[in-house]
Design a protein around this motif. Structure first.
Motif, PDB file in Angstrom:
ATOM      1  N   GLU A  99     -36.172 -16.998  37.047  1.00  0.00           N
ATOM      2  CA  GLU A  99     -36.169 -17.264  38.489  1.00  0.00           C
ATOM      3  C   GLU A  99     -36.294 -18.761  38.768  1.00  0.00           C
ATOM      4  OE1 GLU A  99     -39.190 -15.722  41.652  1.00  0.00           O
ATOM      5  OE2 GLU A  99     -37.630 -14.190  41.397  1.00  0.00           O
ATOM      6  N   GLU A 103     -33.359 -20.088  40.998  1.00  0.00           N
ATOM      7  CA  GLU A 103     -33.791 -20.601  42.302  1.00  0.00           C
ATOM      8  C   GLU A 103     -34.843 -21.697  42.080  1.00  0.00           C
ATOM      9  OE1 GLU A 103     -34.384 -17.513  45.422  1.00  0.00           O
ATOM     10  OE2 GLU A 103     -34.233 -16.123  43.734  1.00  0.00           O
ATOM     11  N   LYS A 106     -37.941 -22.422  44.283  1.00  0.00           N
ATOM     12  CA  LYS A 106     -38.875 -21.338  44.562  1.00  0.00           C
ATOM     13  C   LYS A 106     -40.210 -21.528  43.853  1.00  0.00           C
ATOM     14  CE  LYS A 106     -38.832 -16.333  45.181  1.00  0.00           C
ATOM     15  NZ  LYS A 106     -38.010 -15.090  45.037  1.00  0.00           N
ATOM     16  N   HIS A 107     -40.189 -22.108  42.663  1.00  0.00           N
ATOM     17  CA  HIS A 107     -41.424 -22.279  41.886  1.00  0.00           C
ATOM     18  C   HIS A 107     -41.543 -23.725  41.410  1.00  0.00           C
ATOM     19  CE1 HIS A 107     -41.776 -17.963  42.010  1.00  0.00           C
ATOM     20  NE2 HIS A 107     -40.674 -17.792  41.304  1.00  0.00           N
TER      21      HIS A 107
END
Length: 316
Positions: A99, A103, A106-107
């Motif tokens: 992830e 994306e 996102k983190h």
């Protein structure tokens, strides 16, 4: 054809059929059968992509390998990914790694900015297979690669963008070679090479820019020059220091020992070292302002400005 020849032929066909069956069976056990072939998805292939056309090493290092600081050091990534996954309620560290690549905003790791590009989009445009291979390599950084497990996430990895990328065209005619001369020209009011290294040339006060054109867009360069405080690369934050004598300093920490710090201070376009003994420090804190001058757009002509942008874009 006589009977003995027929028997030999039939036996040969049976042997070939048997090996085909064994191959398919083993592929099924490894999770790479049924159209889910791992192909070039190996840690070795991923390592090559990481340090090569994936341009990952422009922003990340791995322990003592590389020197990039734009993104987190990837040494021991697996254990950190597991911890982050637990904190976020995710199923596994592998979910977190995937992830974070698909994306990237996102983190974002604490202390770093939102500068990681989507590697399947321009300008990097990695294929799905290469991204999967990089993930296999990342799994070896503190753990073991599990290619069958990675392949289960295959459909979550976007294919490389197929949209036609229009080449960036500056508003005035410029040349990258001309921009390179401007970048290192010390006779100008502002000299980029006094703070940035490109292919071993220049001074490493700010982030190294070797290969930066392969991972960032002209729009990113425009913002970085016109608004240098908008995104400050990790490790290059400005420190505000006040001595016990009440003298204030703004600059980057070049080095630090138990007894003193060496601060890089910008003054009228020049960078100088300031040595401050720690016992003489009354206050020290990070600033949200970059040491990079915010008026570079005013110090360069329009042609020179876009020449530098063209040079940065050419650094592949």
């Amino acid at each position: 054809m006589n009977k003995s020849m027929l028997k030999v032929t039939a036996f040969g066909i049976a042997i070939i059929g048997f090996y085909i069956y064994i191959t398919m069976y083993v592929s099924g056990l490894s999770g790479t059968g049924g159209g889910e072939s791992a192909g070039g998805v190996t840690p070795e292939a991923g390592e090559s992509v990481f340090w090569g056309d994936g341009q990952c090493s422009t922003c990340h290092k791995v322990g003592s390998s590389g020197s990039a600081t734009r993104g987190p050091d990837q040494e021991g990534l697996v254990s950190r990914a597991d911890e982050r996954a637990k904190e976020l309620g995710m199923a596994s560290g592998l979910d977190y790694i995937i992830e974070s690549i698909v994306e990237p905003e996102k983190h974002v790791v604490h202390g770093y900015d939102k500068i990681m590009p989507k590697v399947y989009d321009p300008p990097i445009m990695l294929s799905r297979e290469k991204i999967l291979a990089v993930i296999a390599y990342l799994q070896t950084l503190g753990g073991e690669a599990d290619v069958p497990a990675i392949m289960k996430y295959k459909d979550k990895i976007p294919e490389a963008s197929k949209k036609k990328v229009k080449p960036w065209i500056p508003p005035v005619a410029v040349d990258a070679k001309e921009g390179e001369k401007i970048f290192f020209d010390e006779t100008r009011p502002v000299t980029c090479g006094k703070c940035h290294v490109v292919n071993g040339k220049g001074e490493k006060v700010g982030p190294e820019l070797t290969g930066i054109g392969a991972v960032q867009t002209p729009e990113y360069f425009l913002e970085s020059i016109l608004k240098p405080s908008a995104k400050i690369v990790k490790g290059y934050e400005t420190m505000y220091v006040i001595t016990t004598d009440g003298i204030p300093y703004n600059g980057l920490i070049k080095s630090e020992t138990e007894s003193e710090i060496v601060l890089l201070k910008e003054e009228s376009g020049e960078i100088e070292d300031v040595i401050i003994t720690k016992t003489d420090i009354a206050e020290m804190k990070k600033q949200e302002v970059s040491i990079m001058p915010g008026n570079i757009g005013e110090l360069l002509s329009v042609r020179d400005f876009y020449g530098v942008i063209s040079f940065l874009q050419s650094l592949k």
